[in-house]
Design a protein around this motif. Structure first.
Motif, short mmCIF file in Angstrom:
data_model
loop_
_atom_site.label_atom_id
_atom_site.label_comp_id
_atom_site.label_asym_id
_atom_site.label_seq_id
_atom_site.Cartn_x
_atom_site.Cartn_y
_atom_site.Cartn_z
N GLU A 481 7.94 16.21 -3.32
CA GLU A 481 7.02 17.05 -2.57
C GLU A 481 6.86 16.45 -1.17
OE1 GLU A 481 5.40 19.89 -3.50
OE2 GLU A 481 6.26 19.94 -5.52
N PRO A 482 6.28 17.18 -0.24
CA PRO A 482 6.08 16.61 1.10
C PRO A 482 5.22 15.35 1.05
CG PRO A 482 5.74 18.99 1.13
CD PRO A 482 5.86 18.61 -0.31
N PRO A 483 5.63 14.28 1.73
CA PRO A 483 4.78 13.07 1.79
C PRO A 483 3.56 13.34 2.64
CG PRO A 483 6.70 12.82 3.21
CD PRO A 483 6.89 14.12 2.48
N ALA A 484 2.45 12.69 2.29
CA ALA A 484 1.17 12.96 2.96
C ALA A 484 0.68 11.79 3.80
CB ALA A 484 0.11 13.34 1.92
N SER A 485 0.66 10.59 3.23
CA SER A 485 0.11 9.44 3.96
C SER A 485 0.63 8.16 3.33
CB SER A 485 -1.42 9.45 3.94
OG SER A 485 -1.90 9.40 2.60
N ALA A 486 0.40 7.03 4.01
CA ALA A 486 0.88 5.75 3.50
C ALA A 486 0.02 4.62 4.06
CB ALA A 486 2.34 5.54 3.87
N ALA A 487 -0.05 3.53 3.31
CA ALA A 487 -0.75 2.32 3.73
C ALA A 487 -0.09 1.12 3.07
CB ALA A 487 -2.23 2.38 3.37
N VAL A 488 -0.24 -0.05 3.67
CA VAL A 488 0.39 -1.27 3.18
C VAL A 488 -0.68 -2.27 2.79
CG1 VAL A 488 1.91 -3.20 3.77
CG2 VAL A 488 2.43 -0.90 4.60
N GLY A 489 -0.50 -2.94 1.64
CA GLY A 489 -1.44 -3.97 1.21
C GLY A 489 -1.01 -4.60 -0.09
N MET A 490 -1.74 -5.64 -0.51
CA MET A 490 -1.46 -6.31 -1.78
C MET A 490 -2.30 -5.66 -2.87
SD MET A 490 -1.07 -10.36 -0.96
CE MET A 490 0.21 -10.96 0.16
N LEU A 491 -1.63 -5.22 -3.95
CA LEU A 491 -2.31 -4.56 -5.06
C LEU A 491 -2.54 -5.54 -6.20
CD1 LEU A 491 -0.37 -1.15 -5.18
CD2 LEU A 491 -2.23 -1.88 -3.66
#
Length: 666
Positions: A481-491
Motif C-alpha cells: 500500500e502507499p507508504p505514509a510516514s517513517a521514524a528512526v529509533g531503538m525499539l
C-alpha cells in the motif's frame, strides 16, 4: 476497564461542554478575582479558553539547562530522551479545543514543548501557548492560515549583514591588494576608487531593477546580497572583483566600475544583541514570521512568495537559517508530466533559506518536482535533507542552498510521505510510489498522466535507503500500500538495534487497509509487521462531521491528514502512533522479543491525528488531533490521585458524558 477509564474514553473526544460549572459572584468579589475565576473550571467542565481538565495531576517543574527545547519541531531530532505514557486512557490530564466549538479550527503539526514545559500548538486561526497545567499564556493570529507546522528556535546572537572575515593567510591577502596599496604608482584610478568605496570581505546588495542572467542562469537579482571574495588585477582598466552570491551560490566577476553602478555596500558593523527564543512559522498568504516565546509578540515577518501551498510539512531552523517551502505551484511547469487541469493541485516549487535574525532572504532552491509534505532534516554537517512528492531526495548546503546531491524519484507519481534520516547508519530514507499502470498513465507521451492515474488504496509503493554522504541508493523495499510516514529509533523488541519504523496505508478513502513495519535500516529487511485499522468510510475520522461548521467559519472544510501520524519512539523503546480512524496506539514488546510485539494501549478520540502529532517532555506527553490538543502525564511520581472524578452534563440520548446544548435544570 474501570469506570473512570470508560468515562475518560468518551470525554477524550473533547466535546463541547457548557461552562455552567464556573461560578462567579460579581457582587461580592473584585473584578480581578472574577476574571481569575472565569478561567478556572471544575473537572470535566470546559473553561472560557477551551481547556477541560480531566484529572488533578501535578507536573514536576523542570527546566533544561543545556539550551535546548524538549520538543522543538515536528521531527524529533534529539533522540529518545523522554518516556511516553504508560496507559493512554488513564494518564490523560487535560485537553483543549477552540472555545467556540470543537470544529472551529484545525491544529497544524504536532505540539511543541520548550525548556520549561510550556506547550505550543499551531492551528488555522492562531498559535497558542499553554503552561504545563493548561493555563493559556498568549495567542497570536498570523497573517493568514498556517501553511506548515511551526518550529521553536533557541536564543542566539544576532548576525546579519556582518562583514565576513577572510580565512586567507597574510601572504594571500597581500597578493589581492592592488598596486597602489603596495606603493606602486602604476595602479589605475578605478582601483583607487574601488578600494575607497569597497574592500575584499565587504557585503554588497544589488540595487533595484538590476538583475542579471548569464548562460541561462540567474546570477543575481535586485535585493540579493553577496560577498566580495577577491580582487583580480589586470592591465589598464581591466581590474575586476569576484562576488560570491548568498542566495544562488554562484560567483560573478565584475569590472570595478560596474560594482559602484550596480551595488551598494551593506553596513559591516556586527550587531551582537541577543535574539530571544522564538517560534517561526509560515502562512498560505506567503509570509514567514517569528514570535517571541515569552511575550507572544511578533519579532519579524517577511513576504517570501505570493502563496504557499498548505497545510503539510514543517518549517525548521538551524545555525541562524530558517528552511521553508514556498511558491505554490500554479501552472503546468510544476506538473510537467501530468495533464494538469486543476491549478489548486498541492505543491510548492521552491525551498528557501531565510535569516532567523530578521527573515531576510539568504538563498533559494528550485526543486525538480513540487515539495508537499516537506520536513527538513539536519545532516551530520551543515546540510539539510528533504524529499519532493515524487520521492526524490535532496541534500543542500544549509548556509548557501547549493545542491550537494539529489537522487531517486519516480516521475509523475505523488506521495504524502516525508523522508527520514538515521545518523547512526548515515542513511536517508525516502518513501514513494511505484509507477502507475494503465493506458493513460504514461508520463512521456501526450496527454501525459491523467487525473485517474494517481495514488489510491491498493497502489504499491516503496522505501529506499540512500547513503547520506554520496546519495547512492543502498537498498529498496516494496510496500503493498502507499507508504505514509517513517521514524528512526531503538525499539524494545530488539534492544540495542536501531530500526526504521514505517507506516503504510492510503489516507481518507474507503477500504484503506494499513500496516506498521519495523525495518532494518542497514539492508531494508522487515523485522516485524502488524496490521493496523482499515478505514471503511470515505473520509478520515471527524472530517465529515465538522465539514459544514468549518465551511461556515470560512476555513478548510476537512483536515485530510495522512493515514498515520509520524511514529514517535520514547526512551523505553515503545512506538506511539495515531491513525486516520481516530485511535492513538502504543506498540511494544513486554519481553524484549520481536515475536511478542503487541498493541499495549489505545486512546480513542473519534478524530484523526495530524501528520506529526506526538511530542514528549519531562513527565508529559502532548498529542494533536484534527480538532484538539491532549496532554498526558507520563510519570507516576507526578500524579496526585486525591480526586479523579469527572463530571459533565448528560447527552440528550441518555449517554452519561458528552455535549448537551440544553442541559436539564438542576
Amino acid at each position: 476497564m474501570t469506570a473512570v477509564g470508560a468515562q475518560l474514553l468518551v470525554l477524550l473526544q473533547l466535546l463541547r461542554v457548557h461552562a455552567l460549572g464556573v461560578q462567579t459572584n460579581r457582587h461580592s468579589e473584585g473584578e480581578k478575582a472574577v476574571k481569575a475565576k472565569a478561567h478556572k473550571a471544575a473537572l470535566g467542565v470546559m473553561n472560557r479558553m477551551g481547556v477541560t481538565k480531566y484529572k488533578h495531576h501535578r507536573f514536576k517543574s523542570a527546566k533544561r539547562t543545556d539550551g535546548k527545547f524538549c520538543w522543538p519541531d515536528s521531527a524529533n531530532r534529539d533522540g529518545q530522551v523522554y518516556a511516553g505514557a504508560s496507559d493512554l486512557t488513564d494518564n490523560v490530564s487535560w485537553g483543549w479545543h477552540h472555545p467556540s466549538g470543537i470544529y472551529n479550527t484545525i491544529p497544524v503539526g504536532s505540539p511543541l514543548i520548550d525548556d520549561q514545559l510550556n506547550i505550543y500548538i499551531g492551528s488555522d486561526d492562531a498559535i497558542r501557548k499553554f503552561d504545563v497545567m493548561g493555563n493559556i499564556k498568549w495567542s497570536y493570529a498570523p497573517r493568514g492560515q498556517l501553511a506548515a507546522a511551526p518550529t521553536l528556535v533557541a536564543a542566539s546572537s544576532r548576525r546579519q549583514a556582518a562583514r565576513m572575515k577572510s580565512d586567507m593567510s597574510a601572504e594571500a591577502e597581500e597578493l589581492l591588494r592592488p598596486d597602489w596599496a603596495k606603493g606602486n604608482a602604476s595602479d589605475t584610478e578605478s582601483s583607487f576608487q574601488f578600494f575607497k568605496d569597497f574592500q575584499v570581505g565587504d557585503v554588497v546588495k544589488v540595487k533595484p531593477g538590476l538583475s542579471y542572467r548569464a548562460d541561462g542562469k540567474e546570477l543575481y537579482k535586485d535585493g540579493d546580497q553577496g560577498t566580495i571574495s577577491a580582487f583580480v588585477p589586470g592591465d589598464g582598466k581591466d581590474n575586476r572583483a569576484v562576488i560570491q552570491w548568498s542566495r544562488t551560490g554562484h560567483k560573478s566577476v565584475l569590472d570595478l566600475r560596474a560594482i559602484k553602478n550596480r551595488f551598494v555596500r551593506v553596513q559591516t558593523t556586527q550587531d551582537d544583541t541577543s535574539l530571544p527564543p522564538m517560534i517561526v512559522g509560515s502562512t498560505t498568504a506567503g509570509y514567514v514570521f517569528a514570535i517571541d516565546l515569552d511575550k507572544g509578540e511578533e519579532l519579524w515577518a517577511t513576504w517570501a512568495s505570493n502563496d504557499i501551498a498548505g497545510v503539510k510539512g514543517a518549517v525548521a531552523a538551524k545555525d541562524g537559517i530558517v528552511v521553508v517551502a514556498t511558491d505554490r505551484c500554479t501552472d503546468r511547469y510544476c506538473y510537467r508530466y501530468r495533464n494538469q487541469t486543476m491549478s489548486l493541485w498541492p505543491g510548492n516549487s521552491y525551498v528557501r533559506g531565510l535569516s532567523a535574525a530578521d527573515g531576510s532572504a539568504v538563498w533559494e532552491y528550485k526543486t525538480m518536482a513540487p515539495v508537499w509534505n516537506m520536513v527538513p532534516l539536519w545532516g551530520p554537517s551543515s546540510n539539510v535533507f528533504f524529499q519532493d512528492y515524487e520521492g526524490r531526495v535532496y541534500n543542500l548546503d544549509l548556509q548557501t542552498g547549493a545542491e550537494i546531491w539529489k537522487s531517486g524519484g519516480n516521475i509523475g507519481t505523488n506521495t504524502n510521505a516525508a523522508a527520514a534520516y538515521d545518523p547512526g547508519h548515515n542513511m536517508v530514507f525516502a518513501l514513494g510510489m511505484g509507477y502507475y499502470e494503465g493506458k493513460y498513465c504514461n508520463p512521456y507521451v501526450a496527454p501525459g498522466i491523467l487525473v485517474n492515474c494517481n495514488t489510491w488504496p491498493g497502489v504499491r509503493g516503496w522505501i529506499r535507503g540512500y547513503n547520506a554522504t554520496s546519495g547512492r541508493k543502498r537498498w529498496e523495499k516494496g510496500t503493498p500500500e502507499p507508504p505514509a510516514s517513517a521514524a528512526v529509533g531503538m525499539l524494545n523488541s530488539q534492544p540495542g538495534h536501531t530500526r526504521l519504523v514505517v507506516t503504510i496505508g492510503h489516507n481518507c478513502m474507503h477500504n484503506s487497509p494499513t500496516q506498521i513495519w519495523s525495518v532494518d535500516p542497514h539492508n531494508g529487511h522487515v523485522r516485524w509487521e502488524r496490521d493496523g485499522p482499515t478505514l471503511w468510510a470515505g473520509h478520515c475520522a471527524g472530517d465529515k462531521e465538522g465539514a459544514d461548521i468549518r465551511r461556515a467559519m470560512g476555513g478548510r472544510a476537512a483536515c485530510v491528514p495522512n493515514s498515520w501520524s509520524t511514529p514517535a519512539i520514547d526512551a523505553n523503546g515503545d512506538v506511539y502512533v495515531g491513525n486516520q480512524v481516530g485511535v492513538l496506539q502504543k506498540y511494544g514488546s513486554p519481553t524484549g522479543r520481536t515475536a511478542d510485539v503487541a498493541l499495549l494501549s489505545t486512546l480513542t478520540t473519534g478524530h484523526a491525528f495530524q501528520d506529526s502529532a506526538i511530542a514528549f517532555g519531562e513527565g508529559i506527553m502532548a498529542i494533536s488531533t484534527c480538532t484538539s490538543l491532549i496532554v498526558l502525564q507520563t510519570s507516576e511520581d507526578y500524579l496526585n490521585t486525591t480526586d479523579t472524578t469527572v463530571t459533565a452534563p448528560p447527552n440528550l440520548d441518555g449517554e452519561p458524558y458528552g455535549y448537551n446544548p440544553f442541559p436539564p435544570p438542576a
